[in-house]
Design a protein around this motif. Sequence first.
Motif, PDB file in Angstrom:
ATOM      1  N   ILE A 305       0.838  -1.191   0.000  1.00  0.00           N
ATOM      2  CA  ILE A 305       0.000   0.000   0.000  1.00  0.00           C
ATOM      3  C   ILE A 305       0.875   1.243   0.000  1.00  0.00           C
ATOM      4  O   ILE A 305       1.815   1.355   0.794  1.00  0.00           O
ATOM      5  CB  ILE A 305      -0.930   0.015   1.229  1.00  0.00           C
ATOM      6  CG1 ILE A 305      -1.895  -1.170   1.187  1.00  0.00           C
ATOM      7  CG2 ILE A 305      -1.708   1.329   1.312  1.00  0.00           C
ATOM      8  CD1 ILE A 305      -2.742  -1.317   2.451  1.00  0.00           C
ATOM      9  N   ILE A 306       0.565   2.177  -0.892  1.00  0.00           N
ATOM     10  CA  ILE A 306       1.251   3.471  -0.931  1.00  0.00           C
ATOM     11  C   ILE A 306       0.226   4.555  -0.605  1.00  0.00           C
ATOM     12  O   ILE A 306      -0.787   4.694  -1.303  1.00  0.00           O
ATOM     13  CB  ILE A 306       1.885   3.737  -2.308  1.00  0.00           C
ATOM     14  CG1 ILE A 306       2.887   2.640  -2.656  1.00  0.00           C
ATOM     15  CG2 ILE A 306       2.573   5.103  -2.323  1.00  0.00           C
ATOM     16  CD1 ILE A 306       3.445   2.751  -4.071  1.00  0.00           C
ATOM     17  N   LEU A 307       0.462   5.290   0.464  1.00  0.00           N
ATOM     18  CA  LEU A 307      -0.382   6.422   0.837  1.00  0.00           C
ATOM     19  C   LEU A 307       0.157   7.666   0.149  1.00  0.00           C
ATOM     20  O   LEU A 307       1.353   7.947   0.227  1.00  0.00           O
ATOM     21  CB  LEU A 307      -0.386   6.616   2.354  1.00  0.00           C
ATOM     22  CG  LEU A 307      -0.632   5.352   3.196  1.00  0.00           C
ATOM     23  CD1 LEU A 307      -0.608   5.696   4.682  1.00  0.00           C
ATOM     24  CD2 LEU A 307      -1.933   4.697   2.816  1.00  0.00           C
ATOM     25  N   THR A 308      -0.721   8.420  -0.509  1.00  0.00           N
ATOM     26  CA  THR A 308      -0.248   9.453  -1.442  1.00  0.00           C
ATOM     27  C   THR A 308      -0.312  10.875  -0.908  1.00  0.00           C
ATOM     28  O   THR A 308      -0.127  11.823  -1.660  1.00  0.00           O
ATOM     29  CB  THR A 308      -1.043   9.365  -2.757  1.00  0.00           C
ATOM     30  OG1 THR A 308      -2.447   9.522  -2.477  1.00  0.00           O
ATOM     31  CG2 THR A 308      -0.819   8.015  -3.427  1.00  0.00           C
ATOM     32  N   GLY A 309      -0.564  11.034   0.387  1.00  0.00           N
ATOM     33  CA  GLY A 309      -0.566  12.374   0.958  1.00  0.00           C
ATOM     34  C   GLY A 309      -1.959  12.886   1.260  1.00  0.00           C
ATOM     35  O   GLY A 309      -2.959  12.353   0.791  1.00  0.00           O
ATOM     36  N   THR A 310      -2.016  13.943   2.065  1.00  0.00           N
ATOM     37  CA  THR A 310      -3.293  14.496   2.496  1.00  0.00           C
ATOM     38  C   THR A 310      -3.379  15.975   2.157  1.00  0.00           C
ATOM     39  O   THR A 310      -2.367  16.694   2.204  1.00  0.00           O
ATOM     40  CB  THR A 310      -3.490  14.279   4.014  1.00  0.00           C
ATOM     41  OG1 THR A 310      -4.830  14.573   4.380  1.00  0.00           O
ATOM     42  CG2 THR A 310      -2.537  15.142   4.835  1.00  0.00           C
ATOM     43  N   PRO A 311      -4.559  16.472   1.788  1.00  0.00           N
ATOM     44  CA  PRO A 311      -4.706  17.889   1.450  1.00  0.00           C
ATOM     45  C   PRO A 311      -4.733  18.771   2.694  1.00  0.00           C
ATOM     46  O   PRO A 311      -4.615  18.287   3.825  1.00  0.00           O
ATOM     47  CB  PRO A 311      -6.050  17.933   0.705  1.00  0.00           C
ATOM     48  CG  PRO A 311      -6.812  16.778   1.257  1.00  0.00           C
ATOM     49  CD  PRO A 311      -5.797  15.716   1.558  1.00  0.00           C
TER      50      PRO A 311
END
Length: 349
Positions: A305-311
Amino acid sequence: MKAFLSNIRSCGTKWWAPLMANKEHLAEQLTRHRLGRNSQRKGLSQQLTTPLEALKLCDHEQPKCRFIQYRRANEQVKRLGMVSEDGSKMVELSNVTCASPSMLDFIRQQYCMKSLLHSVQHMQARDVDAVGPKLLPPLETPGKIIGVDCNYRDNCYEQRIPIPREPAFYVKFPTTITGALDIIAAHAPGKRIDYGCQLAVVMGKRCRNVSLKEALNNVFGYMVVQDIVARDWNSMLGGRSIDSFLPLGPIIVHRCHVPDVNNLWIRTLVNGKVRQSGHTRNMIFKIDALIHRLSNYMTLCPGDIILTGTPAGSAAHSDPSTFLKPGDLVETEIQNLGKMCNKIIEDCE
């Protein structure tokens, strides 16, 4: 069993929220209520109903490559299913095909999705109401969970930091995973508990030194995650790796149903109020670039799983700060990928 579903439409989304007192009575204490907030941009018409409403996105009833892990009532057997886009119909793959009942093993099997969709057309789809599945996390034991910090432009702007030139990665562990409707335990030492809606990439193939051009071909699908972090702990390790600090689900949507992953809205609500409202087009390092970079120095495997960041909008950078506390209800949604609803409770251990 009461009906589990109500329609969620892209231009008229109905919301649900569980009202619960403890872990044991989560499902029983889900009740209806309304959130009196309309969004012209997203066309929200929010009426909160029941658990599997998280699966409903539009009016198509043919099961698609939208995968769930679940158990039937009064069973402990894990099952794999596909649900329709409106969430009303489902088929159980692990009972009528050679598909493994484990999502991770199913990904490793590398089924041809075109053939699977063709086969599903000849299977008897059942009403989700009749099955009454208990949702499980779509992936429970991935080999790696890798996140990237400060990957949204608006998130950098609110922190008043320059746009990074290189991605900064961090790790979480599988023991942090919990389901799309499960509780999040507020562990006693952590007082500054923050939220962060993220789009998660689920890898579908083993790859190393993959090119930018081929990067997305190694993806299995996408799902919603809420990256919870205790800011007053070591946020890059301990504060991110506390049990129950990674709700994910409710489904994994295969990449064939997500034609443009860089064109999805993303948001977090806490107690019915919008805290984060962003868009994946604002990612600094796009998904293909993240896969390319990571594969340059590690082997990525199916199910990683790759988490792509949060706004923008996290509690730590709000004025005043809006950290999570026991009793808060966190709702997380990404366009076309589904939504989650998690209650914060006191840690009882």
